[in-house]
Write a protein that holds these residues in place. Structure first.
Motif, PDB file in Angstrom:
ATOM      1  N   THR A 196      -9.284   9.064   0.601  1.00 60.42           N
ATOM      2  CA  THR A 196      -8.941   9.520   1.947  1.00 60.42           C
ATOM      3  C   THR A 196      -8.998   8.361   2.937  1.00 60.42           C
ATOM      4  O   THR A 196      -8.462   8.459   4.029  1.00 60.42           O
ATOM      5  CB  THR A 196      -9.888  10.644   2.427  1.00 60.42           C
ATOM      6  OG1 THR A 196     -11.223  10.144   2.451  1.00 60.42           O
ATOM      7  CG2 THR A 196      -9.792  11.859   1.519  1.00 60.42           C
ATOM      8  N   PRO A 249      -0.010   5.207  -0.357  1.00 58.72           N
ATOM      9  CA  PRO A 249      -0.946   6.315  -0.582  1.00 58.72           C
ATOM     10  C   PRO A 249      -0.375   7.431  -1.463  1.00 58.72           C
ATOM     11  O   PRO A 249      -1.099   8.029  -2.238  1.00 58.72           O
ATOM     12  CB  PRO A 249      -1.244   6.831   0.829  1.00 58.72           C
ATOM     13  CG  PRO A 249      -0.974   5.671   1.718  1.00 58.72           C
ATOM     14  CD  PRO A 249       0.168   4.937   1.074  1.00 58.72           C
ATOM     15  N   THR A 283     -13.568   8.259  -0.878  1.00 55.52           N
ATOM     16  CA  THR A 283     -13.252   9.678  -0.810  1.00 55.52           C
ATOM     17  C   THR A 283     -14.552  10.461  -0.631  1.00 55.52           C
ATOM     18  O   THR A 283     -15.607  10.013  -1.082  1.00 55.52           O
ATOM     19  CB  THR A 283     -12.479  10.139  -2.077  1.00 55.52           C
ATOM     20  OG1 THR A 283     -11.910  11.419  -1.847  1.00 55.52           O
ATOM     21  CG2 THR A 283     -13.359  10.167  -3.308  1.00 55.52           C
ATOM     22  N   PHE A 331      -3.326   0.889  -3.742  1.00 53.28           N
ATOM     23  CA  PHE A 331      -3.969   0.208  -2.621  1.00 53.28           C
ATOM     24  C   PHE A 331      -4.370  -1.202  -3.062  1.00 53.28           C
ATOM     25  O   PHE A 331      -5.550  -1.455  -3.301  1.00 53.28           O
ATOM     26  CB  PHE A 331      -5.206   0.995  -2.168  1.00 53.28           C
ATOM     27  CG  PHE A 331      -4.915   2.409  -1.758  1.00 53.28           C
ATOM     28  CD1 PHE A 331      -4.625   2.705  -0.443  1.00 53.28           C
ATOM     29  CD2 PHE A 331      -4.929   3.441  -2.696  1.00 53.28           C
ATOM     30  CE1 PHE A 331      -4.356   4.021  -0.056  1.00 53.28           C
ATOM     31  CE2 PHE A 331      -4.665   4.742  -2.328  1.00 53.28           C
ATOM     32  CZ  PHE A 331      -4.377   5.037  -0.999  1.00 53.28           C
ATOM     33  N   VAL A 388     -11.487   1.618  -1.622  1.00 48.89           N
ATOM     34  CA  VAL A 388     -11.076   2.983  -1.298  1.00 48.89           C
ATOM     35  C   VAL A 388     -12.294   3.897  -1.284  1.00 48.89           C
ATOM     36  O   VAL A 388     -13.317   3.602  -1.911  1.00 48.89           O
ATOM     37  CB  VAL A 388     -10.007   3.502  -2.276  1.00 48.89           C
ATOM     38  CG1 VAL A 388      -8.696   2.742  -2.092  1.00 48.89           C
ATOM     39  CG2 VAL A 388     -10.474   3.406  -3.719  1.00 48.89           C
ATOM     40  N   GLY A 436      -0.803   6.395  -4.807  1.00 51.62           N
ATOM     41  CA  GLY A 436      -2.201   6.045  -5.091  1.00 51.62           C
ATOM     42  C   GLY A 436      -2.387   4.562  -5.356  1.00 51.62           C
ATOM     43  O   GLY A 436      -3.231   4.179  -6.151  1.00 51.62           O
ATOM     44  N   GLY A 439      -5.988  13.154   4.992  1.00 52.50           N
ATOM     45  CA  GLY A 439      -7.171  12.395   4.586  1.00 52.50           C
ATOM     46  C   GLY A 439      -8.252  12.449   5.655  1.00 52.50           C
ATOM     47  O   GLY A 439      -9.441  12.580   5.355  1.00 52.50           O
ATOM     48  N   TYR A 475      -9.112   3.784   3.148  1.00 57.50           N
ATOM     49  CA  TYR A 475      -9.038   2.498   2.463  1.00 57.50           C
ATOM     50  C   TYR A 475      -9.359   1.389   3.458  1.00 57.50           C
ATOM     51  O   TYR A 475      -9.137   1.516   4.655  1.00 57.50           O
ATOM     52  CB  TYR A 475      -7.665   2.275   1.831  1.00 57.50           C
ATOM     53  CG  TYR A 475      -6.537   2.101   2.833  1.00 57.50           C
ATOM     54  CD1 TYR A 475      -6.124   0.832   3.245  1.00 57.50           C
ATOM     55  CD2 TYR A 475      -5.881   3.204   3.380  1.00 57.50           C
ATOM     56  CE1 TYR A 475      -5.102   0.671   4.166  1.00 57.50           C
ATOM     57  CE2 TYR A 475      -4.871   3.054   4.292  1.00 57.50           C
ATOM     58  CZ  TYR A 475      -4.479   1.789   4.685  1.00 57.50           C
ATOM     59  OH  TYR A 475      -3.471   1.621   5.604  1.00 57.50           O
ATOM     60  N   ILE A 528       0.859  -1.188   0.000  1.00 56.83           N
ATOM     61  CA  ILE A 528       0.000   0.000   0.000  1.00 56.83           C
ATOM     62  C   ILE A 528       0.896   1.239   0.000  1.00 56.83           C
ATOM     63  O   ILE A 528       1.806   1.359   0.812  1.00 56.83           O
ATOM     64  CB  ILE A 528      -0.950  -0.002   1.206  1.00 56.83           C
ATOM     65  CG1 ILE A 528      -1.992  -1.099   1.015  1.00 56.83           C
ATOM     66  CG2 ILE A 528      -1.609   1.358   1.390  1.00 56.83           C
ATOM     67  CD1 ILE A 528      -2.911  -1.297   2.183  1.00 56.83           C
ATOM     68  N   VAL A 569      -5.883   7.482   4.989  1.00 53.03           N
ATOM     69  CA  VAL A 569      -4.580   7.348   4.333  1.00 53.03           C
ATOM     70  C   VAL A 569      -3.530   8.227   5.003  1.00 53.03           C
ATOM     71  O   VAL A 569      -2.340   7.933   4.934  1.00 53.03           O
ATOM     72  CB  VAL A 569      -4.650   7.646   2.816  1.00 53.03           C
ATOM     73  CG1 VAL A 569      -5.571   6.685   2.119  1.00 53.03           C
ATOM     74  CG2 VAL A 569      -5.063   9.077   2.543  1.00 53.03           C
ATOM     75  N   SER A 570      -3.981   9.302   5.668  1.00 53.50           N
ATOM     76  CA  SER A 570      -3.056  10.226   6.322  1.00 53.50           C
ATOM     77  C   SER A 570      -3.870  11.168   7.218  1.00 53.50           C
ATOM     78  O   SER A 570      -5.102  11.124   7.226  1.00 53.50           O
ATOM     79  CB  SER A 570      -2.306  11.058   5.271  1.00 53.50           C
ATOM     80  OG  SER A 570      -3.225  11.863   4.551  1.00 53.50           O
ATOM     81  N   LYS A 588      -8.484  11.936  -4.828  1.00 50.78           N
ATOM     82  CA  LYS A 588      -7.716  10.815  -4.281  1.00 50.78           C
ATOM     83  C   LYS A 588      -8.402  10.234  -3.049  1.00 50.78           C
ATOM     84  O   LYS A 588      -9.075  10.956  -2.306  1.00 50.78           O
ATOM     85  CB  LYS A 588      -6.306  11.269  -3.925  1.00 50.78           C
ATOM     86  CG  LYS A 588      -5.488  11.656  -5.128  1.00 50.78           C
ATOM     87  CD  LYS A 588      -4.101  12.086  -4.720  1.00 50.78           C
ATOM     88  CE  LYS A 588      -3.311  12.463  -5.959  1.00 50.78           C
ATOM     89  NZ  LYS A 588      -1.956  12.893  -5.630  1.00 50.78           N
TER      90      LYS A 588
END
Length: 184
Positions: free
Chosen positions: A79, A23, A35, A28, A33, A26, A159, A81, A21, A155-156, A77
């Protein structure tokens, strides 16, 4: 004994998949996923846009009428997963996973998009049903919405903020206005 062997195999699969994975790129692999959709997700943060990734991490999402996007999600993208266990695919393995994602995508290239009934969540559900993920053919958009909310990982930090900050800001404004009206 078989139960502990099965758990060990599942943990090995998750470890291998999580190493792949990425992020920032992009990618995964074997993931669903998600968003946010502007305005809609600000009001209802559990509702958003969903896609499913191939074994190499390429994102496929039902982005609109007769169109399944590849690596270009309709609302930006991911956010969140949710990493899936490829060993839970009925025929087992990445090949069966990829075939199901491909077949669901080909089917949805011939469908009209309907926000309430036949949408990106339905596309992902069809892929999971085709692969008989977790020995089930009862995947649907409501079940996926709930499971991605509960099991999905952001993802972060960015995200997380993109997902929740608009809703929390709107909620703060509503509470502030309600308190101001009640204090008069």
């Amino acid at each position: 004994m078989a139960d502990s062997t099965e758990k060990a195999e599942t943990m090995k699969n998750y470890h291998i998949a999580s190493e792949k994975i990425n992020p920032l790129a992009g990618r995964f692999p074997h993931c669903i996923v998600w968003t946010p959709i502007p305005v809609l997700s600000w009001l209802f943060p559990f509702i958003g846009h969903m896609g499913i990734c191939t074994s190499t991490g390429v994102i496929r999402d039902f982005a609109g009428p007769y169109f399944v996007s590849e690596d270009n999600m309709a609302f930006g993208k991911p956010t969140k997963y949710w990493m899936m266990d490829v060993s839970k695919v009925y025929a087992s393995g990445s090949s069966a996973w990829d075939i199901a994602v491909h077949d669901a995508s080909e089917e949805y290239k011939h469908r009209m998009h309907n926000l309430c009934c036949d949408n990106c969540h339905s596309h992902v559900a069809m892929a999971l049903n085709l692969m008989r993920y977790d020995n089930s053919t009862s995947w649907n958009m409501v079940k996926l919405c709930l499971l991605v909310l509960l099991r999905g990982k952001h993802v972060s930090c960015a995200g997380f903020l993109k997902t929740w900050l608009p809703f929390l800001t709107l909620l703060g404004v509503i509470v502030t206005v309600a308190l101001a009206i009640n204090l008069r």
